[in-house]
Design a protein around this motif. Structure first.
Motif, PDB file in Angstrom:
ATOM      1  N   TYR A  36      29.841  40.928  45.909  1.00 51.91           N
ATOM      2  CA  TYR A  36      30.133  42.144  45.055  1.00 51.91           C
ATOM      3  C   TYR A  36      29.032  42.211  43.860  1.00 51.91           C
ATOM      4  O   TYR A  36      28.844  41.011  43.598  1.00 51.91           O
ATOM      5  CB  TYR A  36      31.394  41.901  44.543  1.00 51.91           C
ATOM      6  CG  TYR A  36      32.609  42.615  45.398  1.00 51.91           C
ATOM      7  CD1 TYR A  36      32.962  41.667  46.110  1.00 51.91           C
ATOM      8  CD2 TYR A  36      32.750  43.863  45.304  1.00 51.91           C
ATOM      9  CE1 TYR A  36      34.111  42.049  47.140  1.00 51.91           C
ATOM     10  CE2 TYR A  36      33.881  44.257  46.486  1.00 51.91           C
ATOM     11  CZ  TYR A  36      34.406  43.297  47.125  1.00 51.91           C
ATOM     12  OH  TYR A  36      35.329  43.919  48.159  1.00 51.91           O
ATOM     13  N   GLY A  43      33.352  48.471  37.441  1.00 53.23           N
ATOM     14  CA  GLY A  43      34.047  47.852  38.454  1.00 53.23           C
ATOM     15  C   GLY A  43      33.060  47.380  39.501  1.00 53.23           C
ATOM     16  O   GLY A  43      31.821  47.771  39.668  1.00 53.23           O
TER      17      GLY A  43
ATOM     18  N   LYS B   9      40.758  54.264  29.666  1.00 50.39           N
ATOM     19  CA  LYS B   9      39.591  53.050  30.071  1.00 50.39           C
ATOM     20  C   LYS B   9      39.785  52.223  28.677  1.00 50.39           C
ATOM     21  O   LYS B   9      39.433  50.960  28.922  1.00 50.39           O
ATOM     22  CB  LYS B   9      38.485  54.013  29.729  1.00 50.39           C
ATOM     23  CG  LYS B   9      37.105  53.297  30.182  1.00 50.39           C
ATOM     24  CD  LYS B   9      35.932  54.066  29.826  1.00 50.39           C
ATOM     25  CE  LYS B   9      34.543  53.425  30.323  1.00 50.39           C
ATOM     26  NZ  LYS B   9      34.530  52.817  31.686  1.00 50.39           N
ATOM     27  N   TYR B  33      45.397  46.804  44.908  1.00 48.22           N
ATOM     28  CA  TYR B  33      45.338  45.572  43.987  1.00 48.22           C
ATOM     29  C   TYR B  33      45.115  45.738  42.509  1.00 48.22           C
ATOM     30  O   TYR B  33      44.462  46.634  42.501  1.00 48.22           O
ATOM     31  CB  TYR B  33      44.114  44.861  44.893  1.00 48.22           C
ATOM     32  CG  TYR B  33      43.967  45.022  46.243  1.00 48.22           C
ATOM     33  CD1 TYR B  33      43.269  45.931  46.793  1.00 48.22           C
ATOM     34  CD2 TYR B  33      44.320  43.861  46.788  1.00 48.22           C
ATOM     35  CE1 TYR B  33      43.040  45.783  48.163  1.00 48.22           C
ATOM     36  CE2 TYR B  33      44.105  43.593  48.344  1.00 48.22           C
ATOM     37  CZ  TYR B  33      43.475  44.868  48.712  1.00 48.22           C
ATOM     38  OH  TYR B  33      43.459  44.728  50.424  1.00 48.22           O
ATOM     39  N   TYR B  35      43.569  43.357  39.731  1.00 52.50           N
ATOM     40  CA  TYR B  35      42.826  42.088  39.365  1.00 52.50           C
ATOM     41  C   TYR B  35      42.560  42.081  37.721  1.00 52.50           C
ATOM     42  O   TYR B  35      42.523  43.090  36.992  1.00 52.50           O
ATOM     43  CB  TYR B  35      41.463  42.073  39.874  1.00 52.50           C
ATOM     44  CG  TYR B  35      41.510  41.682  41.381  1.00 52.50           C
ATOM     45  CD1 TYR B  35      41.515  42.772  42.518  1.00 52.50           C
ATOM     46  CD2 TYR B  35      41.295  40.391  41.500  1.00 52.50           C
ATOM     47  CE1 TYR B  35      41.399  42.363  43.591  1.00 52.50           C
ATOM     48  CE2 TYR B  35      41.271  40.029  42.956  1.00 52.50           C
ATOM     49  CZ  TYR B  35      41.298  40.952  44.118  1.00 52.50           C
ATOM     50  OH  TYR B  35      41.406  40.705  45.500  1.00 52.50           O
ATOM     51  N   PHE B  88      40.200  42.752  30.581  1.00 46.40           N
ATOM     52  CA  PHE B  88      39.542  43.848  31.340  1.00 46.40           C
ATOM     53  C   PHE B  88      40.352  43.836  32.909  1.00 46.40           C
ATOM     54  O   PHE B  88      40.495  42.940  33.557  1.00 46.40           O
ATOM     55  CB  PHE B  88      38.131  43.781  31.589  1.00 46.40           C
ATOM     56  CG  PHE B  88      37.403  44.984  32.350  1.00 46.40           C
ATOM     57  CD1 PHE B  88      36.455  44.692  33.222  1.00 46.40           C
ATOM     58  CD2 PHE B  88      37.521  46.187  31.743  1.00 46.40           C
ATOM     59  CE1 PHE B  88      35.903  46.016  33.972  1.00 46.40           C
ATOM     60  CE2 PHE B  88      36.811  47.258  32.425  1.00 46.40           C
ATOM     61  CZ  PHE B  88      36.201  47.010  33.396  1.00 46.40           C
ATOM     62  N   LEU B  90      41.323  45.780  36.365  1.00 46.68           N
ATOM     63  CA  LEU B  90      40.482  46.449  37.488  1.00 46.68           C
ATOM     64  C   LEU B  90      41.536  46.471  38.552  1.00 46.68           C
ATOM     65  O   LEU B  90      42.362  45.705  39.227  1.00 46.68           O
ATOM     66  CB  LEU B  90      39.427  45.572  38.231  1.00 46.68           C
ATOM     67  CG  LEU B  90      38.125  45.443  37.133  1.00 46.68           C
ATOM     68  CD1 LEU B  90      37.238  44.240  37.803  1.00 46.68           C
ATOM     69  CD2 LEU B  90      37.386  46.830  37.141  1.00 46.68           C
ATOM     70  N   LEU B 107      36.997  46.350  49.666  1.00 40.04           N
ATOM     71  CA  LEU B 107      37.630  46.805  48.572  1.00 40.04           C
ATOM     72  C   LEU B 107      36.929  47.781  47.605  1.00 40.04           C
ATOM     73  O   LEU B 107      35.473  47.481  47.399  1.00 40.04           O
ATOM     74  CB  LEU B 107      38.071  45.684  47.288  1.00 40.04           C
ATOM     75  CG  LEU B 107      39.372  45.146  47.524  1.00 40.04           C
ATOM     76  CD1 LEU B 107      39.386  44.516  49.121  1.00 40.04           C
ATOM     77  CD2 LEU B 107      40.014  43.975  46.896  1.00 40.04           C
ATOM     78  N   PHE B 109      36.562  49.568  43.847  1.00 39.91           N
ATOM     79  CA  PHE B 109      37.302  49.359  42.735  1.00 39.91           C
ATOM     80  C   PHE B 109      37.178  50.460  41.714  1.00 39.91           C
ATOM     81  O   PHE B 109      36.094  51.349  41.758  1.00 39.91           O
ATOM     82  CB  PHE B 109      36.509  48.457  41.837  1.00 39.91           C
ATOM     83  CG  PHE B 109      36.799  46.563  42.539  1.00 39.91           C
ATOM     84  CD1 PHE B 109      36.335  46.313  43.412  1.00 39.91           C
ATOM     85  CD2 PHE B 109      37.756  45.938  41.827  1.00 39.91           C
ATOM     86  CE1 PHE B 109      36.541  44.868  43.973  1.00 39.91           C
ATOM     87  CE2 PHE B 109      38.051  44.539  42.258  1.00 39.91           C
ATOM     88  CZ  PHE B 109      37.479  44.363  43.450  1.00 39.91           C
ATOM     89  N   GLY B 110      38.238  50.593  40.618  1.00 45.29           N
ATOM     90  CA  GLY B 110      38.127  51.535  39.788  1.00 45.29           C
ATOM     91  C   GLY B 110      37.040  50.991  38.554  1.00 45.29           C
ATOM     92  O   GLY B 110      36.384  49.885  38.795  1.00 45.29           O
ATOM     93  N   GLU B 111      36.958  51.915  37.568  1.00 48.99           N
ATOM     94  CA  GLU B 111      35.954  51.505  36.353  1.00 48.99           C
ATOM     95  C   GLU B 111      36.670  50.643  35.658  1.00 48.99           C
ATOM     96  O   GLU B 111      36.024  50.105  34.617  1.00 48.99           O
ATOM     97  CB  GLU B 111      35.541  52.812  35.696  1.00 48.99           C
ATOM     98  CG  GLU B 111      34.864  53.627  36.623  1.00 48.99           C
ATOM     99  CD  GLU B 111      33.483  53.286  36.745  1.00 48.99           C
ATOM    100  OE1 GLU B 111      32.937  52.762  37.713  1.00 48.99           O
ATOM    101  OE2 GLU B 111      32.607  53.458  35.673  1.00 48.99           O
ATOM    102  N   ARG B 114      40.205  48.366  29.733  1.00 49.12           N
ATOM    103  CA  ARG B 114      40.300  47.370  28.860  1.00 49.12           C
ATOM    104  C   ARG B 114      41.349  47.358  27.776  1.00 49.12           C
ATOM    105  O   ARG B 114      41.313  48.337  27.014  1.00 49.12           O
ATOM    106  CB  ARG B 114      38.634  47.099  28.138  1.00 49.12           C
ATOM    107  CG  ARG B 114      38.632  46.214  27.169  1.00 49.12           C
ATOM    108  CD  ARG B 114      37.141  45.969  26.824  1.00 49.12           C
ATOM    109  NE  ARG B 114      36.177  45.973  27.723  1.00 49.12           N
ATOM    110  CZ  ARG B 114      35.665  44.784  28.519  1.00 49.12           C
ATOM    111  NH1 ARG B 114      36.338  43.578  28.394  1.00 49.12           N
ATOM    112  NH2 ARG B 114      34.772  45.307  29.470  1.00 49.12           N
TER     113      ARG B 114
END
Lengths: 112, 118
Positions: A36, A43, B9, B33, B35, B88, B90, B107, B109-111, B114
């Motif tokens: 990744y 992300g 955010k 998920y 993380y 952070f 995720l 996978l 992921f979103g942005e 925080r």
């Protein structure tokens, strides 16, 4: 415990050169590996994956090599560009599990 | 556009307060998920859900809770029991194992969100 790790926390390369990012894993039962890319404040984005029945897989400017004998994974980026600057993570997975185990990451810096 | 949306955010919380992070996806993915990422470290799995109304603890579930009442949504609550919640966070989703293959599939992921505890 078993984990995924990285040899180099930071890698600095000249623009246009090839980059090699390394990753060691200790779980011999892992059969699926993924790289990744994460840019600052964002992300992670999928780059490339490889299954344990393969030694090499190529994508666009990227190649992943898997050496199961020494439990080593590498990501090669050809003709590195400024846009490649980011943190790169390897991740491993075992069987049908939905759990990915991520390494701590390598920061790639591309010098103009 | 299809993707994963996390909100807020940025979030600030006082000690002792619970806070809920939102994660919505319109990719029609079954699996979702959460993380956690700390500075200079990799991602650690908090919770994951393979299907609606079902979820499993990840490696660091203590102090967190989730729900999966809808396929599109997988909110994460950081409770006051979480000793060090500043991080952070995720969210990700996947369609599940690729045909004939291992793993959870790719996978997305979103942005990220925080969270800072004051």
């Amino acid at each position: 415990g078993e984990s995924v790790g990285l040899h180099l926390p930071t890698l600095s390369v000249q623009e246009g050169d090839n980059s090699i990012i390394n990753c060691a894993y200790s779980n011999s039962a892992s059969d699926y590996f993924i790289w990744y890319k994460q840019e600052s404040g964002k992300g992670p984005q999928f780059i490339i994956d490889i299954r344990s029945n393969m030694d090499k897989r190529q994508g666009q400017r990227v190649t992943v090599l898997l050496n199961k004998t020494v439990k080593h994974l590498s990501l090669q980026i050809a003709a590195t560009q400024p846009g490649d600057s980011a943190v790169y993570f390897c991740a491993e997975n075992k069987g049908s599990s939905y759990k990915l185990i991520f390494g701590s990451g390598t920061r790639l810096l591309v010098r103009p | 556009d299809g993707g994963i949306t996390q909100s807020p955010k940025y979030l600030f919380r006082k000690e002792g307060q619970n806070v809920t992070l939102s994660c919505e996806q319109n990719l029609n993915h079954d699996a979702m998920y959460w993380y956690r990422q700390d500075p200079g470290q990799g991602l650690r799995l908090i919770y994951y859900s393979q299907i609606v109304n079902d979820f499993q603890k990840g490696d660091i579930a203590e102090g967190y809770s989730v729900s999966r009442e809808k396929k599109e949504s997988f909110p994460l609550t950081v409770t006051s029991a979480q000793k060090n919640p500043t991080a952070f966070y995720l969210c990700a989703s996947s369609s599940g194992p690729l045909a004939g293959g291992p793993g959870p599939g790719e996978l997305f992921f979103g942005e990220g969100s925080r969270l800072t505890v004051l």
